[in-house]
Scaffold this motif. Structure first.
Motif, short mmCIF file in Angstrom:
data_model
loop_
_atom_site.label_atom_id
_atom_site.label_comp_id
_atom_site.label_asym_id
_atom_site.label_seq_id
_atom_site.Cartn_x
_atom_site.Cartn_y
_atom_site.Cartn_z
N CYS A 1 2.43 -0.28 -8.09
CA CYS A 1 1.28 -1.14 -8.36
C CYS A 1 0.19 -0.34 -9.06
N LYS B 1 -4.86 -3.83 -13.51
CA LYS B 1 -4.56 -4.42 -14.81
C LYS B 1 -5.80 -4.25 -15.68
N TRP B 2 -5.65 -3.44 -16.72
CA TRP B 2 -6.80 -3.11 -17.58
C TRP B 2 -6.27 -2.56 -18.90
N GLU C 1 0.69 -10.67 -10.23
CA GLU C 1 -0.72 -10.39 -10.49
C GLU C 1 -1.59 -11.08 -9.45
N TYR C 2 -2.63 -10.36 -9.03
CA TYR C 2 -3.52 -10.85 -7.98
C TYR C 2 -4.96 -10.69 -8.48
N GLN C 3 -5.54 -11.77 -8.94
CA GLN C 3 -6.90 -11.72 -9.47
C GLN C 3 -7.89 -12.19 -8.41
N ASP C 4 -8.93 -11.39 -8.20
CA ASP C 4 -9.99 -11.76 -7.28
C ASP C 4 -10.89 -12.78 -7.96
N ARG D 1 -13.09 -11.11 -10.76
CA ARG D 1 -12.16 -11.27 -11.88
C ARG D 1 -11.37 -9.98 -12.15
N THR E 1 -8.11 -7.71 -11.54
CA THR E 1 -6.71 -8.05 -11.28
C THR E 1 -5.93 -6.82 -10.86
N TRP E 2 -5.23 -6.96 -9.75
CA TRP E 2 -4.30 -5.94 -9.27
C TRP E 2 -2.89 -6.43 -9.59
N GLN E 3 -2.04 -5.54 -10.03
CA GLN E 3 -0.69 -5.97 -10.38
C GLN E 3 0.35 -5.05 -9.74
#
Length: 578
Positions: A247, A250-251, A265-268, A272, A274-276
């Motif tokens: 993991c 995302k950038w 993908e997990y966007q807060d 905004r 995002t962790w992937q």
């Protein structure tokens, strides 16, 4: 023949020509309406999200190390700058100012061999205009001369030096400001704050050539540090299954995989961010439960590894060893100004004498056990950040005997942690700053973005918020850290508006990192962004950079208790000014 098929064919044959024209026109009209709807949604989303910046974009500009951030702010970008308290966004003018603080010189030609880099064994320093005696309050200048491994003087700047004046006998030290002349020479400036003997010490943290390596890997090799995500569920037989995958954030510039549909993908919703994670083999994306540090990847070339090895990094220079003899004087050392928000941090910010730090920022004092309990009485103290801020949480528990830690059955390194003093009505909390976080295996649900935590706080005159952020961001592009700082600043601004009596203290970066994954130079760059972003917000900025860089104790990312004690004394001086 099938009658259904025959009837279908007959129907197609008997259709008039105008039927096709109508159908063609209907398709064109539908496509036009669909395009209009998409454009309308984009405009609506842009207006509705006006208070949030778009993801920050990084790009090179004429080969420079400067980056450009595209953001949206609440103000007219053509208007004159205003204090950040009135504008929590990162405007173009503010980011340009931050970039100027980040500018760093370097080689003006291609470096082809390690021998062309700065040698800590041959480089030297000399005390300018040496005197037989000095007086407390005098300014001392020292010239640093950089030379390469052939003994030739360097003709360009960019080396990362740190300097101090110190006395082992007096357990005294003071940080020096190093100015780069961009020609291979440097000026270190000191204030002499104590009476007695003293010596000068200069060390090369990184050569200018090594700084180029750090820049390059920060901008193009961010996933040299990676993380693990743990998916938990049941297989077809009903047995428990756990799958571990890689993991990361995302950038732009951080690539987890080049394959499409590779990742969950997990966007807060609020930040905004995002962790992937790579998709597990058998479990769904919503089965992600735990998080941990993954590992390190060393993609340096052989010359880069040489520039970053122990022979070239964090080396003390051989130079002017003459003792300074400092006599007492009538000069006023220290300051009498009460500790309050918004005070600038001078160089030096203070000095050690007999292991006690005297601040040049404000009238800080030193607290006994009873003083500490009295200062924190009736307070809710929230400490957030990384393990270096957790040291403050631990120190307060060890110092105040009536402050007892509760067992929240959480992972200690990440929190949440809590301690309570029933006698003095003290509530002390600790929580890590959330992703990205290098830690032991911990529930993902325990990792909250710091800006969200601050948004959910009531605040008020009984609330003290202490936070830091830097150590877990050193491998990422500057734009990612700047965006996270923007989110926290916006949350702090809103908190101070709704609860002006809240005290907010920012702990700066420590020194102690010396490798490709987390160098002091990378830390310094992030620290400059943080300081500039919060300069006009109305918070306390507690400088620990100088305190950790100049102390005689063996430097470590987690400072010795004697350093922590002095840091917490300044914190308490902010909370309870004289």
């Amino acid at each position: 023949m099938d009658l259904t098929i025959q009837h279908s064919r007959m129907t197609k044959i008997c259709r008039p020509l105008w039927y096709g024209q109508i159908l063609h026109g209907f398709v064109i009209l539908s496509l036009g309406l669909l395009l209009y709807l998409v454009l309308w949604l984009c405009v609506y989303e842009d207006k509705g999200a006006k208070h949030l910046p778009r993801p920050l974009q990084q790009k090179r500009r004429n080969g420079s190390d400067r980056v450009t951030i595209k953001t949206q702010t609440l103000r007219n970008p053509e208007a004159s700058p205003a204090p950040a308290m009135n504008d929590p966004g990162l405007g173009a003018e503010e980011w340009d100012r931050i970039q100027r603080t980040l500018h760093w010189g370097g080689p003006d030609h291609q470096v082809t061999t390690v021998n062309m880099s700065t040698s800590p064994d041959i480089s030297t320093f000399i005390i300018n205009d040496f005197k037989d005696t000095y007086h407390v309050g005098d300014e001392l200048h020292v010239t640093i001369v950089a030379k390469d491994f052939t003994g030739a003087p360097k003709r360009y700047g960019g080396d990362f030096f740190q300097a101090k004046v110190y006395s082992d006998k007096l357990k005294a030290s003071v940080f020096g400001e190093v100015l780069d002349h961009q020609n291979g020479t440097y000026l270190a400036r000191f204030t002499l704050p104590w009476a007695g003997e003293a010596s000068v010490a200069v060390r090369m943290i990184h050569s200018s050539e090594a700084v180029l390596v750090l820049k390059q890997h920060r901008n193009t090799d961010s996933n040299r540090i990676y993380f693990h995500g743990y998916f938990v569920g049941k297989n077809l037989r009903g047995a428990r299954v756990e799958e571990r995958v890689e993991c990361n954030i995302k950038w732009d510039g951080v690539v987890l995989s080049t394959q499409r549909n590779c990742c969950c993908e997990y966007q807060d919703a609020r930040t905004r961010l995002t962790w992937q994670c790579r998709k597990p083999r058998s479990l769904p994306c919503d089965a992600l439960v735990d998080h941990s540090m993954g590992g390190y990847r060393n993609r340096m070339t052989a010359p880069e590894k040489a520039l970053m090895d122990s022979k070239h990094v964090n080396r003390w220079l051989k130079g002017d060893a003459r003792l300074l003899r400092v006599n007492a004087s009538n000069a006023t050392i220290g300051v009498r100004q009460p500790c309050k928000p918004g005070l600038p941090t001078p160089i030096p910010a203070g000095f050690y004498l007999k292991d006690v730090w005297t601040s040049f920022v404000c009238a800080a004092r030193h607290f006994t056990v009873n003083d500490t309990a009295k200062c924190l009485k009736g307070k809710n103290v929230y400490v957030m950040g990384d393990s270096t801020s957790r040291q403050w949480f631990e120190f307060l528990i060890q110092t105040v005997p009536t402050l007892k830690r509760l067992d929240l059955h959480s992972v200690y390194h990440t929190g949440p942690l809590m301690a309570v003093d029933m006698q003095n009505n003290i509530n002390l909390h600790y929580r890590s700053h959330g992703l990205p976080l290098r830690c032991l295996k911990t529930p993902l649900a325990s990792l909250h973005y710091m800006s969200n935590e601050i948004d959910d706080m009531v605040g008020g005159p009984h609330a003290v918020i202490v936070f830091n952020m830097w150590a877990h961001f050193t491998n990422y592009p500057l734009t990612f850290f700047a965006y996270n700082v923007f989110l926290v600043r916006r949350a702090v601004v809103k908190l101070l508006r709704r609860a002006p009596g809240t005290k907010v203290v920012i702990k700066t970066a420590n020194t102690g990192y010396k490798d490709i994954y987390g160098s002091d130079w990378l830390s310094m760059q992030l620290d400059r962004i943080l300081r500039e972003a919060f300069r006009d917000v109305g918070v306390y900025i507690l400088d620990v950079w100088q305190m950790t860089a100049c102390h005689y104790n063996k430097e470590d990312i987690h400072p010795a208790p004697v350093v922590i004690r002095n840091e917490v004394d300044i914190l308490l001086s902010f909370v309870c000014p004289q």
